[in-house]
Structure formats: structure tokens, C-alpha cells
Design a protein around this motif. Sequence first.
Motif, PDB file in Angstrom:
ATOM      1  N   VAL A  71       0.840  -1.201   0.000  1.00 15.96           N
ATOM      2  CA  VAL A  71       0.000   0.000   0.000  1.00 15.96           C
ATOM      3  C   VAL A  71       0.874   1.251   0.000  1.00 15.96           C
ATOM      4  O   VAL A  71       0.638   2.203  -0.760  1.00 15.96           O
ATOM      5  CB  VAL A  71      -0.944   0.001   1.215  1.00 15.96           C
ATOM      6  CG1 VAL A  71      -1.821   1.259   1.208  1.00 15.96           C
ATOM      7  CG2 VAL A  71      -1.810  -1.251   1.216  1.00 15.96           C
ATOM      8  N   ALA A  72       1.886   1.264   0.867  1.00 18.14           N
ATOM      9  CA  ALA A  72       2.795   2.416   0.913  1.00 18.14           C
ATOM     10  C   ALA A  72       3.498   2.612  -0.422  1.00 18.14           C
ATOM     11  O   ALA A  72       3.673   3.744  -0.897  1.00 18.14           O
ATOM     12  CB  ALA A  72       3.815   2.209   2.039  1.00 18.14           C
ATOM     13  N   SER A  73       3.900   1.494  -1.026  1.00 17.18           N
ATOM     14  CA  SER A  73       4.556   1.572  -2.337  1.00 17.18           C
ATOM     15  C   SER A  73       3.612   2.134  -3.394  1.00 17.18           C
ATOM     16  O   SER A  73       3.995   2.972  -4.213  1.00 17.18           O
ATOM     17  CB  SER A  73       5.041   0.176  -2.743  1.00 17.18           C
ATOM     18  OG  SER A  73       5.549   0.182  -4.066  1.00 17.18           O
ATOM     19  N   ALA A  74       2.343   1.669  -3.359  1.00 17.65           N
ATOM     20  CA  ALA A  74       1.363   2.147  -4.341  1.00 17.65           C
ATOM     21  C   ALA A  74       1.070   3.635  -4.153  1.00 17.65           C
ATOM     22  O   ALA A  74       0.807   4.357  -5.124  1.00 17.65           O
ATOM     23  CB  ALA A  74       0.077   1.329  -4.217  1.00 17.65           C
ATOM     24  N   LEU A  75       1.125   4.096  -2.888  1.00 18.19           N
ATOM     25  CA  LEU A  75       0.845   5.509  -2.613  1.00 18.19           C
ATOM     26  C   LEU A  75       1.864   6.418  -3.289  1.00 18.19           C
ATOM     27  O   LEU A  75       1.492   7.383  -3.971  1.00 18.19           O
ATOM     28  CB  LEU A  75       0.837   5.739  -1.104  1.00 18.19           C
ATOM     29  CG  LEU A  75       0.675   7.204  -0.656  1.00 18.19           C
ATOM     30  CD1 LEU A  75      -0.675   7.757  -1.089  1.00 18.19           C
ATOM     31  CD2 LEU A  75       0.846   7.328   0.864  1.00 18.19           C
ATOM     32  N   VAL A  76       3.157   6.121  -3.114  1.00 15.34           N
ATOM     33  CA  VAL A  76       4.176   6.980  -3.719  1.00 15.34           C
ATOM     34  C   VAL A  76       4.283   6.752  -5.223  1.00 15.34           C
ATOM     35  O   VAL A  76       4.774   7.622  -5.953  1.00 15.34           O
ATOM     36  CB  VAL A  76       5.548   6.779  -3.044  1.00 15.34           C
ATOM     37  CG1 VAL A  76       5.477   7.110  -1.570  1.00 15.34           C
ATOM     38  CG2 VAL A  76       6.058   5.367  -3.248  1.00 15.34           C
ATOM     39  N   ASP A  92       9.311   4.207   3.350  1.00 13.16           N
ATOM     40  CA  ASP A  92       9.426   3.548   4.656  1.00 13.16           C
ATOM     41  C   ASP A  92       8.641   4.278   5.746  1.00 13.16           C
ATOM     42  O   ASP A  92       8.028   3.651   6.614  1.00 13.16           O
ATOM     43  CB  ASP A  92      10.893   3.447   5.063  1.00 13.16           C
ATOM     44  CG  ASP A  92      11.679   2.507   4.155  1.00 13.16           C
ATOM     45  OD1 ASP A  92      12.910   2.621   4.111  1.00 13.16           O
ATOM     46  OD2 ASP A  92      11.047   1.662   3.496  1.00 13.16           O
ATOM     47  N   GLY A  93       8.671   5.595   5.719  1.00 17.20           N
ATOM     48  CA  GLY A  93       7.935   6.374   6.713  1.00 17.20           C
ATOM     49  C   GLY A  93       6.431   6.188   6.569  1.00 17.20           C
ATOM     50  O   GLY A  93       5.709   6.043   7.568  1.00 17.20           O
ATOM     51  N   TRP A  94       5.960   6.203   5.328  1.00 22.74           N
ATOM     52  CA  TRP A  94       4.536   5.974   5.085  1.00 22.74           C
ATOM     53  C   TRP A  94       4.135   4.568   5.545  1.00 22.74           C
ATOM     54  O   TRP A  94       3.055   4.370   6.096  1.00 22.74           O
ATOM     55  CB  TRP A  94       4.212   6.151   3.602  1.00 22.74           C
ATOM     56  CG  TRP A  94       4.189   7.574   3.148  1.00 22.74           C
ATOM     57  CD1 TRP A  94       5.132   8.217   2.399  1.00 22.74           C
ATOM     58  CD2 TRP A  94       3.171   8.541   3.426  1.00 22.74           C
ATOM     59  NE1 TRP A  94       4.773   9.534   2.201  1.00 22.74           N
ATOM     60  CE2 TRP A  94       3.573   9.756   2.822  1.00 22.74           C
ATOM     61  CE3 TRP A  94       1.980   8.509   4.138  1.00 22.74           C
ATOM     62  CZ2 TRP A  94       2.802  10.912   2.894  1.00 22.74           C
ATOM     63  CZ3 TRP A  94       1.192   9.664   4.213  1.00 22.74           C
ATOM     64  CH2 TRP A  94       1.609  10.849   3.601  1.00 22.74           C
ATOM     65  N   ASN A  95       5.003   3.610   5.314  1.00 21.77           N
ATOM     66  CA  ASN A  95       4.725   2.234   5.723  1.00 21.77           C
ATOM     67  C   ASN A  95       4.533   2.151   7.241  1.00 21.77           C
ATOM     68  O   ASN A  95       3.570   1.541   7.727  1.00 21.77           O
ATOM     69  CB  ASN A  95       5.883   1.330   5.277  1.00 21.77           C
ATOM     70  CG  ASN A  95       5.636  -0.140   5.550  1.00 21.77           C
ATOM     71  OD1 ASN A  95       4.526  -0.630   5.375  1.00 21.77           O
ATOM     72  ND2 ASN A  95       6.655  -0.852   5.971  1.00 21.77           N
ATOM     73  N   MET A  96       5.433   2.789   7.978  1.00 16.05           N
ATOM     74  CA  MET A  96       5.324   2.774   9.438  1.00 16.05           C
ATOM     75  C   MET A  96       4.088   3.544   9.906  1.00 16.05           C
ATOM     76  O   MET A  96       3.373   3.101  10.815  1.00 16.05           O
ATOM     77  CB  MET A  96       6.591   3.383  10.060  1.00 16.05           C
ATOM     78  CG  MET A  96       6.650   3.263  11.577  1.00 16.05           C
ATOM     79  SD  MET A  96       6.596   1.554  12.146  1.00 16.05           S
ATOM     80  CE  MET A  96       8.160   0.950  11.474  1.00 16.05           C
ATOM     81  N   SER A  97       3.818   4.669   9.283  1.00 15.12           N
ATOM     82  CA  SER A  97       2.648   5.470   9.666  1.00 15.12           C
ATOM     83  C   SER A  97       1.351   4.705   9.429  1.00 15.12           C
ATOM     84  O   SER A  97       0.407   4.794  10.223  1.00 15.12           O
ATOM     85  CB  SER A  97       2.626   6.783   8.876  1.00 15.12           C
ATOM     86  OG  SER A  97       3.740   7.595   9.200  1.00 15.12           O
TER      87      SER A  97
END
Length: 404
Positions: A71-76, A92-97
Amino acid sequence: MRSTLQWPSPFPIPTFSYDVELRLRKANEVYEQTNKTLSVPREMKSHILEKIAEAIFALKAYPHPEEIETVASALVLKHPCLTEPGTGKGFDGWNMSLKYKLGNYRSKLRSAGCHEVSINRKRGGGDGEDKRTLKKAKRGEVNYLPDHPSGQSDDTLEEERLILVEELKKRTKNENLVSQKMSVTFSLRRKEIVEVVPMVSEVLERWPALFLPNEIGNEFKRITNVDLLDTFRSSLHQHTPQLLKLYRARQGAFGKEMEDLLNKLDQQTSNIVNQIKQTVLEGLPLFLREDPSALFRKCLDTSPPDRQTRGMKMGILAVIEDDVAPSALPTFTNFTVVLEEAAVLKDISDLLSAVAYLFGLIYALDFEYPKEIRYSFEVIEKVFMEMGTHCSARVQSLKTKLML
């Protein structure tokens, strides 16, 4: 009930509010020209995470870490202006958030009375301290404990259950009605099974349709969105040649049982395709250094029924013809699925289907894998059914060998 879609690839990032979408579009244009990323204000980030958490929960209450990462990858990928500068993957920050946001989102739903995230707790601890830990759906369940459909309650769904039970008593059953009532009452059934943890005999009495072959597959698909029989058959067909090759290459390392199993296969002259797949399934516990008798048991068709299933918590009973010559190979007449000493599904024509139905019932009844045969079930779950990627070292070793 949440959506029964499988985890999508790539994950569809939802549309945000009009002002957020406008700011992202302008920032993406700047990023395309200058590679300058957007400094995201707190309220904007909170809105993005909230919308994505809603989209994730629509598919799965407890996604795996690798799924959150997609999901984080798809967002960026969709909004490159959100890429995080510096080292790492850029998200990585989005993934943790997202992980923290999902936890907060589940807490909010728990306070609102959502069954799936409120029942997934178990009380523990000592010394007067009330400690709580999450009891998560861990085996690829999409709908582990869904809320009741809109407008339905325990009482209204109990009425539907009674109609279902009466239909099962008829000589000629309306299969469409049975399937429809099973679908409607899914949330009530899961609530009973997960919260009350009834004995199999009690489930048989209240939900007899759950033990019909078609409904085992339907229930498994409601829980996981995976087709039980088709997936298991196609995967076993795919892996059978390599598994058989592995068995033969090291048969001496697994004792006389593996040698006998392969020798019997070599003596077969009829129905060879089914015999090969049966051998592969019977040899799997041996290859994984588990006790096959914990899963498979043989008996004569003349043996008393209660003696056949005595002491079997979970397994497959292979019924053998009694009137064959001692020197002849055993002929299996049928297979029976046994749970808590009860023969819950009889007269199955082949071992492949019997194992698939047993696996489906493990999910339908929320059973744990028996410790003495857990690796064999893990192979079925994560290799054959492809439900999850994190494997134990023993299963990962086999999975790697199958890819060679």
C-alpha cells in the motif's frame, strides 16, 4: 461483511478530498519537473492515512506487514511527490505510519462496537493486572468475524438458521435455498464459533449444512476468498512431479515407511494419476519429519464405526476392503473426515478431496493446527493454497526445493 476481494496488486489508492487531491496534483507536476517532494502538513497526512486505513479495512482487518508495504509503495507510485528523500525505498515512513494508523483505526472501531476487532482480544496476565493481547486472524482470513448484515440481529439470523435446519431435514433439499441461508447467517455462525468455541458435535447439531461438501467450499471462500477444491487440486498437480522427485531422491533418509509408500506406488497398474497424488499427500508428513498417523489412519470396511474414529481429534480415515487377498495391494473404498472422534464427512472418493475438505473445516471451525502435524498443514496453507508468505524454516526449505 467486508468486501471478499483478494488483496489487490497494485493496491488501489482511494481518492482523497477535493483540496488534498488538488494539492497532490500540483505537487506531482512540480516533482515531475524538479524532483522536489512535497512537505506534507499534519492535517493532510492524517486525512491521507485515514482514507487509506478505511480502504485497507474494507479488505482485511489485520493485513500482513508485506501487504501494508504494498500500500505504501502504491501511494508513492500514484503520488510521487510523497516520495521520501534519502536512503530506503522512498516510502518507509509511510509504511510505518500506516501500521500505526491501522492500529488506531481498529481501536476506534472497537469502541464503536465492531465485533471483529472487539472479539479479537483475550484476557491474560496476573498479579491483578488486566493485560490484553490481540487474537488476530493469522491464516489469510478475509472475513474472520464480520458484523451482521445491515438490518439483521442475532434474533433475526436465528430465525434464518431455523429455516435452514428444517430444509436440511427434507428428503429433497433446495440447494439454492441452503446456500442462500448459509450466506445470510455467516456472521452469526462465525460469532458462535469464534466466541463460544463449541464442540464439533454442537456445531453439527446447529449448523448441519456446514458439513456438506459444497458448503465447506462456500464457507472457506467466505472466510478467505480462495476457491478450496480448485486451488488445492491445481496446486497439487503443479507440485506433484517435484515432490515425488524429492521423495525418491532421499527416500532412505525417511525410513522404511517412505520406501514402502513408493514401492506400492511402483506396483500400481491402474488409476495411476490419482495414486501418484495420494502417495504425494501420504508422504508429505514423512518428508517433513512428522508422524503421518497423526493425520492419516487406515481401517477395514468391516470395523465397528466407533472403534474406527476413537481417539482421533482430527484426521482422515482411509477405509480398506476387507475381502482382498493378503498379497494384494490395499484397495481404498472411500475416505472419511474425522473431527473430535466424529465422522463429519463420509464416502469421499479420493484422498485429495478428503484433505481439502479437512483443511476447509479447520477454517470453518476455527481449529488450530495440531502440533504434531502443523508443518504439513502449513505447507497446504502457504505452498499449495498460497495464503501467506512467512514460513517456518522447515516449510521454507521445502518451498525453495519446489522452486528448483
